[in-house]
Write a protein that holds these residues in place. Sequence first.
Motif, mmCIF file in Angstrom:
data_model
loop_
_atom_site.group_PDB
_atom_site.id
_atom_site.type_symbol
_atom_site.label_atom_id
_atom_site.label_comp_id
_atom_site.label_asym_id
_atom_site.label_seq_id
_atom_site.Cartn_x
_atom_site.Cartn_y
_atom_site.Cartn_z
ATOM 1 N N ARG A 161 -91.317 -38.431 10.906
ATOM 2 C CA ARG A 161 -92.510 -38.014 10.149
ATOM 3 C C ARG A 161 -92.812 -36.542 10.333
ATOM 4 O O ARG A 161 -93.226 -35.860 9.405
ATOM 5 C CB ARG A 161 -93.722 -38.829 10.596
ATOM 6 C CG ARG A 161 -93.601 -40.265 10.270
ATOM 7 C CD ARG A 161 -93.553 -40.458 8.788
ATOM 8 N NE ARG A 161 -92.914 -41.721 8.477
ATOM 9 C CZ ARG A 161 -93.056 -42.350 7.325
ATOM 10 N NH1 ARG A 161 -93.794 -41.814 6.375
ATOM 11 N NH2 ARG A 161 -92.451 -43.471 7.106
ATOM 12 N N ASP A 205 -93.693 -55.604 4.310
ATOM 13 C CA ASP A 205 -93.381 -54.181 4.326
ATOM 14 C C ASP A 205 -94.569 -53.396 3.772
ATOM 15 O O ASP A 205 -94.964 -53.597 2.628
ATOM 16 C CB ASP A 205 -92.127 -53.945 3.469
ATOM 17 C CG ASP A 205 -91.600 -52.531 3.631
ATOM 18 O OD1 ASP A 205 -92.370 -51.664 4.087
ATOM 19 O OD2 ASP A 205 -90.433 -52.297 3.289
ATOM 20 N N PRO A 206 -95.171 -52.511 4.577
ATOM 21 C CA PRO A 206 -96.331 -51.773 4.077
ATOM 22 C C PRO A 206 -95.992 -50.706 3.031
ATOM 23 O O PRO A 206 -96.893 -50.134 2.424
ATOM 24 C CB PRO A 206 -96.936 -51.136 5.328
ATOM 25 C CG PRO A 206 -95.881 -51.180 6.368
ATOM 26 C CD PRO A 206 -94.900 -52.240 5.994
ATOM 27 N N SER A 207 -94.698 -50.422 2.829
ATOM 28 C CA SER A 207 -94.326 -49.429 1.812
ATOM 29 C C SER A 207 -94.667 -49.948 0.422
ATOM 30 O O SER A 207 -94.360 -51.081 0.088
ATOM 31 C CB SER A 207 -92.823 -49.145 1.850
ATOM 32 O OG SER A 207 -92.460 -48.597 3.077
ATOM 33 N N GLY A 266 -91.386 -45.955 3.947
ATOM 34 C CA GLY A 266 -90.542 -45.907 5.131
ATOM 35 C C GLY A 266 -89.340 -44.987 5.007
ATOM 36 O O GLY A 266 -88.763 -44.842 3.945
ATOM 37 N N VAL A 267 -88.984 -44.360 6.137
ATOM 38 C CA VAL A 267 -87.744 -43.592 6.216
ATOM 39 C C VAL A 267 -86.696 -44.577 6.722
ATOM 40 O O VAL A 267 -86.681 -44.929 7.895
ATOM 41 C CB VAL A 267 -87.885 -42.412 7.198
ATOM 42 C CG1 VAL A 267 -86.601 -41.617 7.275
ATOM 43 C CG2 VAL A 267 -89.045 -41.529 6.805
ATOM 44 N N LYS A 268 -85.851 -45.066 5.826
ATOM 45 C CA LYS A 268 -84.940 -46.147 6.200
ATOM 46 C C LYS A 268 -83.594 -45.582 6.648
ATOM 47 O O LYS A 268 -82.911 -44.920 5.871
ATOM 48 C CB LYS A 268 -84.762 -47.109 5.022
ATOM 49 C CG LYS A 268 -86.076 -47.784 4.595
ATOM 50 C CD LYS A 268 -86.285 -49.078 5.339
ATOM 51 C CE LYS A 268 -87.680 -49.651 5.365
ATOM 52 N NZ LYS A 268 -88.474 -49.724 4.200
ATOM 53 N N PRO A 275 -95.843 -42.230 16.299
ATOM 54 C CA PRO A 275 -96.151 -42.259 14.867
ATOM 55 C C PRO A 275 -97.282 -43.232 14.567
ATOM 56 O O PRO A 275 -97.539 -44.137 15.364
ATOM 57 C CB PRO A 275 -94.849 -42.732 14.214
ATOM 58 C CG PRO A 275 -93.841 -42.859 15.274
ATOM 59 C CD PRO A 275 -94.473 -42.647 16.600
ATOM 60 N N ARG A 325 -98.991 -47.407 10.586
ATOM 61 C CA ARG A 325 -98.558 -47.597 9.220
ATOM 62 C C ARG A 325 -97.162 -47.037 8.981
ATOM 63 O O ARG A 325 -96.311 -47.693 8.378
ATOM 64 C CB ARG A 325 -99.565 -46.912 8.295
ATOM 65 C CG ARG A 325 -99.482 -47.420 6.920
ATOM 66 C CD ARG A 325 -100.055 -46.480 5.896
ATOM 67 N NE ARG A 325 -99.511 -46.919 4.634
ATOM 68 C CZ ARG A 325 -100.049 -47.900 3.934
ATOM 69 N NH1 ARG A 325 -101.149 -48.468 4.328
ATOM 70 N NH2 ARG A 325 -99.475 -48.295 2.823
ATOM 71 N N SER A 326 -96.920 -45.814 9.459
ATOM 72 C CA SER A 326 -95.635 -45.209 9.139
ATOM 73 C C SER A 326 -94.502 -45.849 9.939
ATOM 74 O O SER A 326 -93.404 -46.021 9.409
ATOM 75 C CB SER A 326 -95.678 -43.692 9.321
ATOM 76 O OG SER A 326 -95.859 -43.342 10.660
ATOM 77 N N LEU A 327 -94.761 -46.213 11.191
ATOM 78 C CA LEU A 327 -93.683 -46.866 11.955
ATOM 79 C C LEU A 327 -93.374 -48.244 11.362
ATOM 80 O O LEU A 327 -92.208 -48.644 11.262
ATOM 81 C CB LEU A 327 -94.072 -46.989 13.438
ATOM 82 C CG LEU A 327 -92.955 -47.487 14.361
ATOM 83 C CD1 LEU A 327 -91.698 -46.650 14.220
ATOM 84 C CD2 LEU A 327 -93.405 -47.503 15.807
ATOM 85 N N ALA A 328 -94.427 -48.950 10.922
ATOM 86 C CA ALA A 328 -94.207 -50.252 10.289
ATOM 87 C C ALA A 328 -93.389 -50.084 9.006
ATOM 88 O O ALA A 328 -92.482 -50.864 8.730
ATOM 89 C CB ALA A 328 -95.543 -50.918 9.986
ATOM 90 N N ALA A 329 -93.688 -49.016 8.249
ATOM 91 C CA ALA A 329 -92.943 -48.778 7.012
ATOM 92 C C ALA A 329 -91.485 -48.431 7.320
ATOM 93 O O ALA A 329 -90.567 -48.923 6.665
ATOM 94 C CB ALA A 329 -93.592 -47.652 6.213
ATOM 95 N N ASP A 330 -91.266 -47.579 8.343
ATOM 96 C CA ASP A 330 -89.897 -47.192 8.696
ATOM 97 C C ASP A 330 -89.065 -48.390 9.134
ATOM 98 O O ASP A 330 -87.885 -48.492 8.827
ATOM 99 C CB ASP A 330 -89.907 -46.156 9.831
ATOM 100 C CG ASP A 330 -90.444 -44.805 9.365
ATOM 101 O OD1 ASP A 330 -90.703 -44.673 8.157
ATOM 102 O OD2 ASP A 330 -90.599 -43.897 10.199
ATOM 103 N N LEU A 331 -89.711 -49.314 9.874
ATOM 104 C CA LEU A 331 -88.983 -50.486 10.356
ATOM 105 C C LEU A 331 -89.012 -51.634 9.349
ATOM 106 O O LEU A 331 -88.316 -52.621 9.517
ATOM 107 C CB LEU A 331 -89.574 -50.962 11.685
ATOM 108 C CG LEU A 331 -89.305 -50.080 12.906
ATOM 109 C CD1 LEU A 331 -90.152 -50.528 14.078
ATOM 110 C CD2 LEU A 331 -87.838 -50.114 13.283
ATOM 111 N N GLY A 332 -89.833 -51.478 8.312
ATOM 112 C CA GLY A 332 -89.965 -52.534 7.316
ATOM 113 C C GLY A 332 -90.567 -53.802 7.886
ATOM 114 O O GLY A 332 -90.194 -54.897 7.503
ATOM 115 N N VAL A 333 -91.503 -53.659 8.831
ATOM 116 C CA VAL A 333 -92.159 -54.834 9.410
ATOM 117 C C VAL A 333 -93.660 -54.778 9.141
ATOM 118 O O VAL A 333 -94.187 -53.753 8.711
ATOM 119 C CB VAL A 333 -91.933 -54.932 10.941
ATOM 120 C CG1 VAL A 333 -90.464 -55.055 11.253
ATOM 121 C CG2 VAL A 333 -92.533 -53.731 11.665
ATOM 122 N N MET A 365 -97.592 -54.411 9.583
ATOM 123 C CA MET A 365 -98.364 -53.459 10.384
ATOM 124 C C MET A 365 -98.941 -54.100 11.648
ATOM 125 O O MET A 365 -99.060 -53.450 12.676
ATOM 126 C CB MET A 365 -99.487 -52.866 9.550
ATOM 127 C CG MET A 365 -98.988 -51.868 8.527
ATOM 128 S SD MET A 365 -100.265 -50.741 8.021
ATOM 129 C CE MET A 365 -101.109 -51.732 6.833
#
Lengths: 127, 369
Positions: free
Chosen positions: B130, B328-330, B212-214, A37, A40-48, A50
Motif C-alpha cells: 500500500r 472479498d471486500p474488493s 486488493g493487490v493480488k 496495513p 480493509r486493505s489487508l483483507a482485500a489483498d488476501l481476498g478474505v 474483513m
Amino acid sequence: MFIQIEPTSEIPIYTQLANQLIELIASGTIKASEALPSVRSLAADLGVNMHTVNKAYHELERKNIIEIIPKSGAIINSISTKGPSDMQLDLIKLHLKPLIAESIVYGMDKEQILSLTSSIISEITEG
Amino acid sequence: MVLSLFLVIILFLIVMQAAIPYLLKNTIVFGVTIPEGHTDDKTLVRYKKTYSATIFFIGLIGLLIYVIWAIGNNLQEDKIVFTGLILQFGILLISMGLYLYFHIKTMKRKRDHKWGDNLKRVRVADLTSRSNDEMLPSLMFALPIPITLGLIVYTAIQYGAMPDMIPTHWGPNGQPDAFTAKNPFSVIALLLILGIMQVMMLAINYFTKKSGVKLNASKRSTSRIQQLSFRKYTSWLLFLVSISMTILFGFFQLTTIHENLGGPTFMMMMPLGFLFIILIATAVYAFKVGQGGSRVQLDIDEEPIAGVTDYDDDAYWKAGVFYVNKNDPSILVEKRFGVGWTLNFGNPIGYLIIIGPLLVILGIAYLLD
C-alpha cells in the motif's frame, strides 16, 4: 514482508495471520512503531473477509504485541526488554507443554527437543 | 469517411480480441487458474493459438466482405454504420463463444491431469504494497469537475442568446444531426452527462485503489512490481479518458453556445482526435502493461518458489468471467479474461457505482427525445 496464508489448512485463517505477523515482528522485519496495513486493505489483498483480519489484529492487541489507535491504525509495540510478565509466561507454558509432551510421545529425547527448539529460534531471528 | 472510421475501429477490435490470451497472466488461461509448472503445457499453448488465429481470420474476412460490400454498393451512411455495428457485435459474440469453449476444455484438462493437487495452495500479500502504490490520488479526478460546473454557470448566463434548437447528437463529420427544443434542461444535458461520467471515473479510481493487490504465490517479487505498475497505469489511462472527455464535451458545449466557434474542420477533428487518443492509449496500455502488469518487462528473473501455488478461487468466477465473492471486500477486481477491471458481483456497492450512473445517463437521453 510477505504474508502467506493457506485457506484450506485446518488452522483458522486468523490464527495463521496472527502467527505470521508475530514471526515478522520477532525476526525484526516489521519494527516497533511501524503501522500494519488497514484491516480493509489487508483483507482485500488476501481476498478474505474483513472480520478475519480484524480478529487477528485484536488477538495481537490482546497479547499486547500491537496497539490499535483509532484513525492511525495498528501500531507495532517494541519488543519487551524486561522479559515476559507472569501471565505471559503462564500462557507460553500452557501452549508449549502439550507440544513437548507430544514430542516425547513421538519418541524424541531431551537433546532432540532442545536442538529443534534452537534451530527454530535461529530460523526466526535470522529471517 | 464513416467507412474508414469503422475500418479502424473494427480492425482495432479484431486485434485486441485476438491478442487477449497473450495479454494475460500466464497462470490464468481462459479463466482457469493454472498452477506454476503447467503454464507452458503444449495443449494450452495450442488452445491460445487456435483462439487468436480463429478470431483474427474470421474478423479479417468479415471486415473484407464489409468493405467490399460497402464500396461496391455505394451505400448510405446509416446503412454502413448499422452493418458496422452488427459486425462488431458479431466479432464479440464469436470471441465469447470461443472463450467459453476453451474455458470448458481448459477446466477439463486441469481436472483430468489433477494439476496442482500436490501443491500447497496459498494466498500471499505484501504488507508494504500500500505504501508503494503509485495510483493517482482521487483528488486529481475531482479536478475536471469544477470545469463542468463552470460551463453550466456560463451556459446559464448565455441562455438568452442561445439558438432555439439545441444539438443532442453529432455525426461522424462532427456536424450536429439531431436537435431538441431549447429549455433549461436540454441546454445543460450534455454537461450533466459529462459530470456523471467524471464522478463515475473518480469512483472507479477510488475503488480500484481500495481493491486488493493480488500477488502470484510462487513469483512474489515479480508479481508485486507488475501489480503496482498495472495499478499506476490503469489510473493514468482513466485520468487521460476523463480529461479528454472533458475537453471534447466542453468543446461541444461551447460550439452550441457560440455557433461558429471552431469551423467545420475543427468540428470534425475534435472527436476524431479524441477517438484516436483513446484507441492508441488503450493499445499501448494493453500491449505494454498487460493484464495485472503481465507484460511489464523486468530485469530480474525470479525463480518460482517450489511447492506452492495460488489458492484456486475458480469457484468464485462464474464461467470464468463473473466474480461473485461476498467475503472479498474488493468492489472492483482484475478481470480474468480481458485487460482491466470487473465488478465483484458479491458486493452491492459495485452495482451502485457502475449501473447507477449509466441509468441516469440513459434517463437524461430519454428525457431529451
